[in-house]
Write a protein that holds these residues in place. Sequence first.
Motif, PDB file in Angstrom:
ATOM      1  N   ILE A   1      90.060   7.247-142.683  1.00  0.00           N
ATOM      2  CA  ILE A   1      88.718   7.339-142.091  1.00  0.00           C
ATOM      3  C   ILE A   1      87.785   8.168-142.980  1.00  0.00           C
ATOM      4  O   ILE A   1      88.140   9.257-143.415  1.00  0.00           O
ATOM      5  N   ALA A   2      86.601   7.609-143.248  1.00  0.00           N
ATOM      6  CA  ALA A   2      85.532   8.368-143.912  1.00  0.00           C
ATOM      7  C   ALA A   2      84.259   8.134-143.106  1.00  0.00           C
ATOM      8  O   ALA A   2      84.099   7.081-142.493  1.00  0.00           O
ATOM      9  N   VAL A   3      83.371   9.123-143.096  1.00  0.00           N
ATOM     10  CA  VAL A   3      82.122   8.977-142.336  1.00  0.00           C
ATOM     11  C   VAL A   3      80.944   9.292-143.250  1.00  0.00           C
ATOM     12  O   VAL A   3      80.970  10.270-143.999  1.00  0.00           O
ATOM     13  N   VAL A   4      79.917   8.449-143.189  1.00  0.00           N
ATOM     14  CA  VAL A   4      78.685   8.699-143.941  1.00  0.00           C
ATOM     15  C   VAL A   4      77.510   8.681-142.961  1.00  0.00           C
ATOM     16  O   VAL A   4      77.350   7.719-142.199  1.00  0.00           O
ATOM     17  N   VAL A   5      76.717   9.755-142.957  1.00  0.00           N
ATOM     18  CA  VAL A   5      75.495   9.788-142.149  1.00  0.00           C
ATOM     19  C   VAL A   5      74.408   9.090-142.965  1.00  0.00           C
ATOM     20  O   VAL A   5      74.031   9.547-144.037  1.00  0.00           O
ATOM     21  N   GLU A   6      73.942   7.951-142.453  1.00  0.00           N
ATOM     22  CA  GLU A   6      72.978   7.136-143.208  1.00  0.00           C
ATOM     23  C   GLU A   6      71.548   7.635-143.013  1.00  0.00           C
ATOM     24  O   GLU A   6      70.727   7.556-143.916  1.00  0.00           O
ATOM     25  N   GLU A   7      71.255   8.155-141.806  1.00  0.00           N
ATOM     26  CA  GLU A   7      69.864   8.503-141.512  1.00  0.00           C
ATOM     27  C   GLU A   7      69.802   9.544-140.405  1.00  0.00           C
ATOM     28  O   GLU A   7      70.570   9.497-139.454  1.00  0.00           O
ATOM     29  N   MET A   8      68.897  10.500-140.558  1.00  0.00           N
ATOM     30  CA  MET A   8      68.612  11.486-139.514  1.00  0.00           C
ATOM     31  C   MET A   8      67.100  11.586-139.392  1.00  0.00           C
ATOM     32  O   MET A   8      66.435  12.028-140.329  1.00  0.00           O
TER      33      MET A   8
ATOM     34  N   TYR B   1      83.902   4.538-141.792  1.00  0.00           N
ATOM     35  CA  TYR B   1      84.556   3.559-142.667  1.00  0.00           C
ATOM     36  C   TYR B   1      86.073   3.638-142.518  1.00  0.00           C
ATOM     37  O   TYR B   1      86.645   4.729-142.489  1.00  0.00           O
ATOM     38  N   ILE B   2      86.702   2.450-142.435  1.00  0.00           N
ATOM     39  CA  ILE B   2      88.162   2.382-142.489  1.00  0.00           C
ATOM     40  C   ILE B   2      88.529   1.449-143.636  1.00  0.00           C
ATOM     41  O   ILE B   2      87.647   0.837-144.246  1.00  0.00           O
ATOM     42  N   GLU B   3      89.825   1.340-143.930  1.00  0.00           N
ATOM     43  CA  GLU B   3      90.231   0.607-145.136  1.00  0.00           C
ATOM     44  C   GLU B   3      90.541  -0.865-144.902  1.00  0.00           C
ATOM     45  O   GLU B   3      90.476  -1.657-145.818  1.00  0.00           O
TER      46      GLU B   3
ATOM     47  N   ILE C   1      77.730  17.158-140.212  1.00  0.00           N
ATOM     48  CA  ILE C   1      77.688  16.204-139.097  1.00  0.00           C
ATOM     49  C   ILE C   1      78.733  15.105-139.323  1.00  0.00           C
ATOM     50  O   ILE C   1      79.477  14.737-138.412  1.00  0.00           O
ATOM     51  N   ALA C   2      78.796  14.598-140.551  1.00  0.00           N
ATOM     52  CA  ALA C   2      79.793  13.567-140.874  1.00  0.00           C
ATOM     53  C   ALA C   2      81.202  14.094-140.614  1.00  0.00           C
ATOM     54  O   ALA C   2      82.064  13.382-140.082  1.00  0.00           O
ATOM     55  N   GLU C   3      81.444  15.357-140.970  1.00  0.00           N
ATOM     56  CA  GLU C   3      82.778  15.942-140.765  1.00  0.00           C
ATOM     57  C   GLU C   3      83.106  16.078-139.282  1.00  0.00           C
ATOM     58  O   GLU C   3      84.238  15.863-138.867  1.00  0.00           O
ATOM     59  N   LEU C   4      82.116  16.442-138.459  1.00  0.00           N
ATOM     60  CA  LEU C   4      82.351  16.562-137.018  1.00  0.00           C
ATOM     61  C   LEU C   4      82.690  15.195-136.410  1.00  0.00           C
ATOM     62  O   LEU C   4      83.560  15.083-135.543  1.00  0.00           O
ATOM     63  N   ILE C   5      82.005  14.153-136.882  1.00  0.00           N
ATOM     64  CA  ILE C   5      82.297  12.797-136.388  1.00  0.00           C
ATOM     65  C   ILE C   5      83.709  12.393-136.818  1.00  0.00           C
ATOM     66  O   ILE C   5      84.484  11.839-136.042  1.00  0.00           O
TER      67      ILE C   5
END
Length: 319
Positions: free
Chosen positions: A231-238, A258-260, A211-215
Amino acid sequence: MSVRTQSSEPSGPSGAVHRAGFACFVGRPNAGKSTLTNALVGQKVAITANQPQTTRHTVRGIVHRPDAQLILVDTPGLHKPRTLLGERLNDVVRTTWAEVDVIGFCLPANEKIGPGDRFIAKELAGIKKSPKVAIVTKTDLVDSKTLAEQLIAIDQLGKELGIEWAQIVPVSATANKQVDLLADLLIPMLPEGPALYPEGDLTDEPEQVMIAELIREAALEGVRDELPHSIAVVVEEMLPRQDRPADRPLLDIHANVYIERPSQKGIIIGPKGKRLKEVGIKSRKQIEALLGTPVFLDLHVKVAKDWQRDPKQLRKLGF
């Protein structure tokens, strides 16, 4: 030089022997590895984008055949690292190479062999135990003369570096040309043994990672020049939404993009939040297709200063 095309090979073996094992696609960034993985599996399991260095996690796609199970390991593109993240990605690649049954080296048909390809080929020459298949990708983008020249150049590259190609196979994942043939040629190189994954599994990636990769894929679109790899994405909660009737479930997904640098925030969010909204709509459709359930997607953009160079931040973001 052994080059395989569809007419020269019958379709997969049909003996009683069952084979199962791991194949890994390597190549410089944007050589078509993820697209090829998706084409072989028949469904999207690896994210693809028109810029290099899209894949950050090892994605296993699983090809099920009556007589075989081919598990595809898609690695980040090996490259000369400029950041700590780059070094870690390269370590992932080398570890993977040492553990697979066959290595597929992807070289695009529409680009001459360059320093990046030679860099990888030299590394491959040092790996003695795994058979190596040269896969000429993106053949739909060239004419037959250019393709023939590329096949000869790849054969020559192997001779120069002492690599004996088990096969050289031209394929087009987008036009679905010779994709099945490639599976037919990889399977006999796998060890005999029972299936390693249940029938119907297409990947062993945790859902949250996919899911994080799709986002992230949706967020990368349209900002290639401005934020190539910040860009990095972390799924915090499902969590399933409470108090929903059984026939109308809803899954709440909360994720951070997340961006830098603070200056990059506006690029991702866009004027009046328009870009972030588009990212949410596009990725939500893909996530719903992946999970088979309606989703409420809550996205927030956060700054993780220079995360590609910071060991603590890298750990937090899953690298």
